[in-house]
Design a protein around this motif. Sequence first.
Motif, PDB file in Angstrom:
ATOM      1  N   LEU A  72       0.830  -1.203   0.000  1.00  0.00           N
ATOM      2  CA  LEU A  72       0.000   0.000   0.000  1.00  0.00           C
ATOM      3  C   LEU A  72       0.868   1.258   0.000  1.00  0.00           C
ATOM      4  N   ALA A  73       1.940   1.260   0.779  1.00  0.00           N
ATOM      5  CA  ALA A  73       2.827   2.428   0.835  1.00  0.00           C
ATOM      6  C   ALA A  73       3.472   2.698  -0.520  1.00  0.00           C
ATOM      7  N   VAL A  74       3.897   1.651  -1.209  1.00  0.00           N
ATOM      8  CA  VAL A  74       4.485   1.819  -2.543  1.00  0.00           C
ATOM      9  C   VAL A  74       3.428   2.348  -3.512  1.00  0.00           C
ATOM     10  N   ALA A  75       2.225   1.786  -3.455  1.00  0.00           N
ATOM     11  CA  ALA A  75       1.156   2.225  -4.364  1.00  0.00           C
ATOM     12  C   ALA A  75       0.788   3.690  -4.132  1.00  0.00           C
ATOM     13  N   VAL A  76       0.687   4.096  -2.867  1.00  0.00           N
ATOM     14  CA  VAL A  76       0.355   5.493  -2.546  1.00  0.00           C
ATOM     15  C   VAL A  76       1.481   6.422  -3.005  1.00  0.00           C
ATOM     16  N   SER A  77       2.721   6.023  -2.786  1.00  0.00           N
ATOM     17  CA  SER A  77       3.856   6.842  -3.223  1.00  0.00           C
ATOM     18  C   SER A  77       3.863   7.004  -4.728  1.00  0.00           C
ATOM     19  N   TRP A  78       3.610   5.917  -5.426  1.00  0.00           N
ATOM     20  CA  TRP A  78       3.578   5.959  -6.892  1.00  0.00           C
ATOM     21  C   TRP A  78       2.447   6.869  -7.373  1.00  0.00           C
ATOM     22  N   ALA A  79       1.302   6.789  -6.722  1.00  0.00           N
ATOM     23  CA  ALA A  79       0.142   7.585  -7.132  1.00  0.00           C
ATOM     24  C   ALA A  79       0.352   9.078  -6.905  1.00  0.00           C
ATOM     25  N   THR A  80       1.105   9.436  -5.874  1.00  0.00           N
ATOM     26  CA  THR A  80       1.271  10.854  -5.522  1.00  0.00           C
ATOM     27  C   THR A  80       2.580  11.448  -6.031  1.00  0.00           C
ATOM     28  N   ARG A  81       3.375  10.677  -6.748  1.00  0.00           N
ATOM     29  CA  ARG A  81       4.708  11.131  -7.138  1.00  0.00           C
ATOM     30  C   ARG A  81       4.730  12.385  -7.989  1.00  0.00           C
ATOM     31  N   SER A  82       3.708  12.614  -8.791  1.00  0.00           N
ATOM     32  CA  SER A  82       3.713  13.815  -9.636  1.00  0.00           C
ATOM     33  C   SER A  82       3.020  14.994  -8.957  1.00  0.00           C
ATOM     34  N   THR A  83       2.366  14.736  -7.838  1.00  0.00           N
ATOM     35  CA  THR A  83       1.667  15.797  -7.113  1.00  0.00           C
ATOM     36  C   THR A  83       2.551  16.389  -6.024  1.00  0.00           C
ATOM     37  N   ILE A  84       3.284  15.530  -5.337  1.00  0.00           N
ATOM     38  CA  ILE A  84       4.167  15.976  -4.258  1.00  0.00           C
ATOM     39  C   ILE A  84       5.595  15.898  -4.778  1.00  0.00           C
ATOM     40  N   ARG A  85       6.205  17.048  -5.028  1.00  0.00           N
ATOM     41  CA  ARG A  85       7.534  17.087  -5.649  1.00  0.00           C
ATOM     42  C   ARG A  85       8.664  16.712  -4.704  1.00  0.00           C
ATOM     43  N   LEU A  90       6.723  13.515   0.212  1.00  0.00           N
ATOM     44  CA  LEU A  90       5.978  12.389  -0.341  1.00  0.00           C
ATOM     45  C   LEU A  90       6.027  11.211   0.626  1.00  0.00           C
ATOM     46  N   LEU A  91       7.209  10.912   1.153  1.00  0.00           N
ATOM     47  CA  LEU A  91       7.345   9.792   2.082  1.00  0.00           C
ATOM     48  C   LEU A  91       6.546  10.022   3.358  1.00  0.00           C
ATOM     49  N   VAL A  92       6.606  11.246   3.874  1.00  0.00           N
ATOM     50  CA  VAL A  92       5.864  11.563   5.107  1.00  0.00           C
ATOM     51  C   VAL A  92       4.359  11.453   4.856  1.00  0.00           C
ATOM     52  N   ALA A  93       3.899  12.015   3.742  1.00  0.00           N
ATOM     53  CA  ALA A  93       2.464  11.972   3.424  1.00  0.00           C
ATOM     54  C   ALA A  93       2.001  10.532   3.208  1.00  0.00           C
ATOM     55  N   ALA A  94       2.775   9.746   2.475  1.00  0.00           N
ATOM     56  CA  ALA A  94       2.398   8.349   2.222  1.00  0.00           C
ATOM     57  C   ALA A  94       2.372   7.566   3.534  1.00  0.00           C
ATOM     58  N   PHE A  95       3.381   7.774   4.375  1.00  0.00           N
ATOM     59  CA  PHE A  95       3.429   7.082   5.659  1.00  0.00           C
ATOM     60  C   PHE A  95       2.209   7.435   6.508  1.00  0.00           C
ATOM     61  N   ALA A 100      -2.805   5.867   8.840  1.00  0.00           N
ATOM     62  CA  ALA A 100      -4.202   6.230   9.104  1.00  0.00           C
ATOM     63  C   ALA A 100      -5.148   5.134   8.610  1.00  0.00           C
ATOM     64  N   VAL A 101      -4.853   4.556   7.468  1.00  0.00           N
ATOM     65  CA  VAL A 101      -5.668   3.442   6.965  1.00  0.00           C
ATOM     66  C   VAL A 101      -5.607   2.277   7.951  1.00  0.00           C
ATOM     67  N   GLY A 102      -4.413   1.984   8.452  1.00  0.00           N
ATOM     68  CA  GLY A 102      -4.264   0.899   9.419  1.00  0.00           C
ATOM     69  C   GLY A 102      -5.059   1.142  10.694  1.00  0.00           C
ATOM     70  N   VAL A 103      -5.039   2.374  11.167  1.00  0.00           N
ATOM     71  CA  VAL A 103      -5.812   2.726  12.368  1.00  0.00           C
ATOM     72  C   VAL A 103      -7.308   2.571  12.084  1.00  0.00           C
ATOM     73  N   LEU A 127       5.326  -0.516  10.490  1.00  0.00           N
ATOM     74  CA  LEU A 127       6.598  -1.099  10.079  1.00  0.00           C
ATOM     75  C   LEU A 127       6.547  -1.519   8.613  1.00  0.00           C
ATOM     76  N   GLY A 128       5.433  -2.121   8.215  1.00  0.00           N
ATOM     77  CA  GLY A 128       5.257  -2.495   6.805  1.00  0.00           C
ATOM     78  C   GLY A 128       5.312  -1.285   5.890  1.00  0.00           C
ATOM     79  N   ALA A 129       4.663  -0.189   6.311  1.00  0.00           N
ATOM     80  CA  ALA A 129       4.706   1.047   5.518  1.00  0.00           C
ATOM     81  C   ALA A 129       6.136   1.554   5.394  1.00  0.00           C
ATOM     82  N   THR A 130       6.891   1.488   6.486  1.00  0.00           N
ATOM     83  CA  THR A 130       8.285   1.930   6.474  1.00  0.00           C
ATOM     84  C   THR A 130       9.115   1.085   5.512  1.00  0.00           C
ATOM     85  N   ILE A 131       8.913  -0.219   5.546  1.00  0.00           N
ATOM     86  CA  ILE A 131       9.634  -1.114   4.638  1.00  0.00           C
ATOM     87  C   ILE A 131       9.272  -0.790   3.187  1.00  0.00           C
ATOM     88  N   GLY A 132       7.984  -0.598   2.929  1.00  0.00           N
ATOM     89  CA  GLY A 132       7.548  -0.262   1.577  1.00  0.00           C
ATOM     90  C   GLY A 132       8.132   1.054   1.084  1.00  0.00           C
TER      91      GLY A 132
END
Length: 150
Positions: A72-85, A90-95, A100-103, A127-132
């Motif tokens: 999920l973290a990789v997918a979110v990062s990929w999706a936002t890569r052109s919006t967050i320069r 980008l990493l903070v927002a994706a994390f 938040a989804v996990g909570v 931890l999974g998000a961090t690894i991703g």
Amino acid sequence: MTDPDDPSPSASTAPADVPSALLPLTRWGPVIAVLAVIVAGSITTSVPTVPGADWIPIDVSDVRHLAAYATLAVAVSWATRSTIRSHVRLLVAAFALVVAVGVMIELLQSTLPHRTASVRDVGVNALGATIGLGGYTVLVGLRSRLSASS
């Protein structure tokens, strides 16, 4: 010609044959698909176990959490890569989004009679998000090196 400083989605970040109307789907489709799998796995009554996996020192459920939230973290990062320069933003927002989804998933599970919420699961998800995100950072670095060398 597109402006490289323009944060709006553009055809330059997608294959040339993708119509502009489908760009949001090409970016967010994988996020939606991963979310659907996570939600489905989170609300089912029983999750299949791996036979003979008693020797593994980590709970198989933790492995599923790590894999799901890393993906999920990789997918979110990929999706936002052109919006967050900024890569750091980008990493903070994706994390933040993935945690938040996990909570929210844990809160949802607390309302289901056959499931329980767990703070530990939130930690494993983070931890999974961090690894991703670490994997995403490595992939972005490799991609930029390959582009620079060609």
